[in-house]
Design a protein around this motif. Structure first.
Motif, short mmCIF file in Angstrom:
data_model
loop_
_atom_site.label_atom_id
_atom_site.label_comp_id
_atom_site.label_asym_id
_atom_site.label_seq_id
_atom_site.Cartn_x
_atom_site.Cartn_y
_atom_site.Cartn_z
N VAL A 113 42.19 -47.00 -7.81
CA VAL A 113 41.98 -45.65 -7.28
C VAL A 113 42.98 -45.32 -6.18
CG1 VAL A 113 40.39 -44.25 -5.92
CG2 VAL A 113 39.56 -45.49 -7.92
N SER A 116 47.07 -45.98 -8.14
CA SER A 116 47.57 -45.69 -9.49
C SER A 116 48.72 -44.69 -9.51
CB SER A 116 46.43 -45.16 -10.38
OG SER A 116 45.68 -46.26 -10.86
N ALA A 164 34.07 -48.52 -17.95
CA ALA A 164 33.91 -47.33 -17.11
C ALA A 164 32.61 -47.38 -16.32
CB ALA A 164 33.95 -46.07 -17.97
N TYR A 165 31.53 -47.74 -17.00
CA TYR A 165 30.22 -47.77 -16.35
C TYR A 165 30.18 -48.87 -15.29
CZ TYR A 165 25.13 -47.31 -15.95
OH TYR A 165 23.86 -47.08 -15.49
N GLU A 167 32.70 -50.01 -13.54
CA GLU A 167 33.43 -49.52 -12.37
C GLU A 167 32.65 -48.42 -11.66
OE1 GLU A 167 36.20 -50.60 -10.86
OE2 GLU A 167 36.11 -52.28 -12.24
N GLY A 168 32.00 -47.57 -12.44
CA GLY A 168 31.26 -46.45 -11.85
C GLY A 168 30.08 -46.89 -11.01
N ILE A 169 29.32 -47.87 -11.47
CA ILE A 169 28.17 -48.26 -10.66
C ILE A 169 28.62 -49.02 -9.41
CG2 ILE A 169 26.58 -48.23 -12.64
CD1 ILE A 169 26.36 -51.20 -12.51
N LEU A 172 29.57 -46.34 -6.99
CA LEU A 172 28.38 -45.74 -6.38
C LEU A 172 27.76 -46.67 -5.34
CD1 LEU A 172 28.18 -43.11 -7.89
CD2 LEU A 172 25.88 -43.73 -8.59
N LEU A 195 27.46 -46.57 -28.44
CA LEU A 195 28.50 -45.54 -28.55
C LEU A 195 29.26 -45.63 -29.88
CD1 LEU A 195 29.66 -43.19 -26.94
CD2 LEU A 195 31.41 -44.72 -26.06
N ALA B 164 27.51 -42.26 -11.97
CA ALA B 164 28.31 -43.48 -12.07
C ALA B 164 29.27 -43.41 -13.25
CB ALA B 164 27.39 -44.70 -12.21
N TYR B 165 28.76 -42.97 -14.39
CA TYR B 165 29.60 -42.90 -15.60
C TYR B 165 30.70 -41.86 -15.42
CZ TYR B 165 30.67 -43.18 -20.60
OH TYR B 165 31.29 -43.38 -21.81
N GLU B 167 32.12 -40.92 -12.64
CA GLU B 167 33.15 -41.50 -11.78
C GLU B 167 33.92 -42.61 -12.51
OE1 GLU B 167 34.30 -40.62 -8.78
OE2 GLU B 167 33.02 -38.86 -8.96
N GLY B 168 33.19 -43.39 -13.31
CA GLY B 168 33.83 -44.50 -14.00
C GLY B 168 34.86 -44.06 -15.03
N ILE B 169 34.53 -43.02 -15.80
CA ILE B 169 35.52 -42.63 -16.81
C ILE B 169 36.73 -41.95 -16.16
CG2 ILE B 169 33.81 -42.50 -18.68
CD1 ILE B 169 34.07 -39.52 -18.71
N LEU B 171 37.88 -42.87 -13.24
CA LEU B 171 38.63 -44.02 -12.71
C LEU B 171 39.47 -44.66 -13.83
CD1 LEU B 171 37.14 -46.69 -10.28
CD2 LEU B 171 38.71 -47.34 -12.10
N LEU B 172 38.89 -44.79 -15.01
CA LEU B 172 39.63 -45.36 -16.13
C LEU B 172 40.79 -44.47 -16.55
CD1 LEU B 172 38.01 -47.89 -16.67
CD2 LEU B 172 37.71 -47.14 -19.03
N LYS B 174 42.45 -42.43 -14.61
CA LYS B 174 43.49 -42.56 -13.60
C LYS B 174 44.27 -43.87 -13.79
CE LYS B 174 44.21 -42.28 -8.60
NZ LYS B 174 43.62 -41.93 -7.29
N VAL B 181 41.39 -41.42 -22.80
CA VAL B 181 40.24 -42.32 -22.69
C VAL B 181 39.01 -41.57 -22.17
CG1 VAL B 181 40.85 -43.17 -20.35
CG2 VAL B 181 39.46 -44.59 -21.87
N LEU B 185 35.43 -41.16 -24.11
CA LEU B 185 34.21 -41.76 -23.53
C LEU B 185 33.17 -40.73 -23.09
CD1 LEU B 185 35.64 -44.73 -21.44
CD2 LEU B 185 34.94 -44.66 -23.84
#
Lengths: 222, 222
Positions: A113, A116, A164-165, A167-169, A172, A195, B164-165, B167-169, B171-172, B174, B181, B185
């Protein structure tokens, strides 16, 4: 304890400070001071702070692979392997929080973050590391499909969603300053293992309509 | 175009540079220069770079609320409101990528990751902003439950999982340097709307076992 060389000392010390603060908040002088290394030695091993950060990322990956992924691979049920990696993240950050007083976040996500768009080599290295983690999830998902634990899904896409999830949690957790939210959300990972499965991605609404599920017990059109 | 005051100019200019780079990579001098404002004026409006960053976060939220959440609230089907917010993030970052050549990331997530453990006030502000976004998701999820589009779930927890998701996607995206992606997702968000629903969280495996789903069409024990 193994003997640590000067290079190792620099990497270990930088790994700590980069995880606890940020890349932008620390310079080569401070990195040398913390490691107890002279600046001349620093430049013997690394061309720049960026080079050291790249080595730090690989060192973090080694630890994650050894302590997080390797034990998880040994779980018999494939979906447990995924859950164990999330559990590893939560317990590791919980333990660290007791020591340092804050939620450190993910050592990869943090630098991804922050850097990049200003450090292309670091971005590429973290993209490579995320691909390795996605590969771990992909293997577990493929094994779960073979075992019949989940239906046919798009394993590549679901694996990417899990990264992604993941990293997201952690993001948070870091933002909330506590790890509870991570613990509460970790089970959501298993939902993402669907998915791309059986048209769910194109019409998740229908697939999850409560009536549809209830009909397992009491089929209406039988 | 409305008249921009000095204060607005500082906020707008800082919003851009903080989104494109990082907090640590820019100082008050550069922020003033970019806004075409003298340093004395800066300190007339803000006590510090931190103060300006707090104002920037609120400005980003205003834009997100106006352009992302408000239109989404008008969607008839509650789950479409959630999908629209994810779609908003993807298209906004796609458009920005054409202009600036990189995936900027989330203006909230970026600063959350960089600063949570070094700037407590900024951490608290972003936690508050994430709570507002969670509230948006919570309202949509509660409406979806009422409409019968999804079963009874833990709306608070599912809303948090969506943040969370989200923010996570980003982040991915970026980290990968492209927005594909994120587009791939985004549909995963709808899977998370089942979090805490009907025992799925305690035994997701059983709930998703393919046999269980197939039996909707061909019940074996009827």
């Amino acid at each position: 304890m193994r003997d640590t060389t000067t290079k190792d000392r620099l990497i270990e010390s930088a790994a700590q400070v980069l995880h606890q603060r940020s890349y932008g908040s620390v310079g080569v002088d401070e990195l040398c001071e913390r490691a107890g290394v002279r600046k001349g030695s620093f430049y013997h091993f690394f061309n720049s702070k960026r080079d050291l950060a790249l080595a730090v990322l690989e060192a973090h990956w080694d630890g994650f692979e050894r302590q997080g992924l390797r034990p998880a691979r040994e779980a018999e049920r494939p979906l447990d392997r995924i859950a164990m990696v999330f559990e590893y993240a939560v317990t590791t950050l919980e333990r660290a929080r007791k020591n340092v007083g804050c939620v450190l976040g993910c050592p990869f996500g943090n630098l991804a973050v922050e850097l990049s768009n200003i450090e292309p080599e670091i971005r590429a290295k973290i993209a490579e590391i995320f691909a390795r983690l996605a590969r771990f999830f992909e293997d577990a998902l493929a094994a779960a499909v073979v075992a019949g634990d989940i239906g046919e899904i798009d394993v590549t896409r679901a694996a990417s969603a899990l990264v992604a999830y993941y990293e997201g949690i952690i993001l948070l957790g870091k933002t909330s300053g506590e790890t509870q939210v991570m613990r509460a959300l970790a089970p959501g990972a298993l939902l993402l293992t669907a998915l791309g499965g059986e048209g769910r991605n194109t019409n998740a609404r229908t697939a999850r309509r409560p009536g549809a599920r209830r009909s397992v017990q009491a089929p209406r059109k039988a």
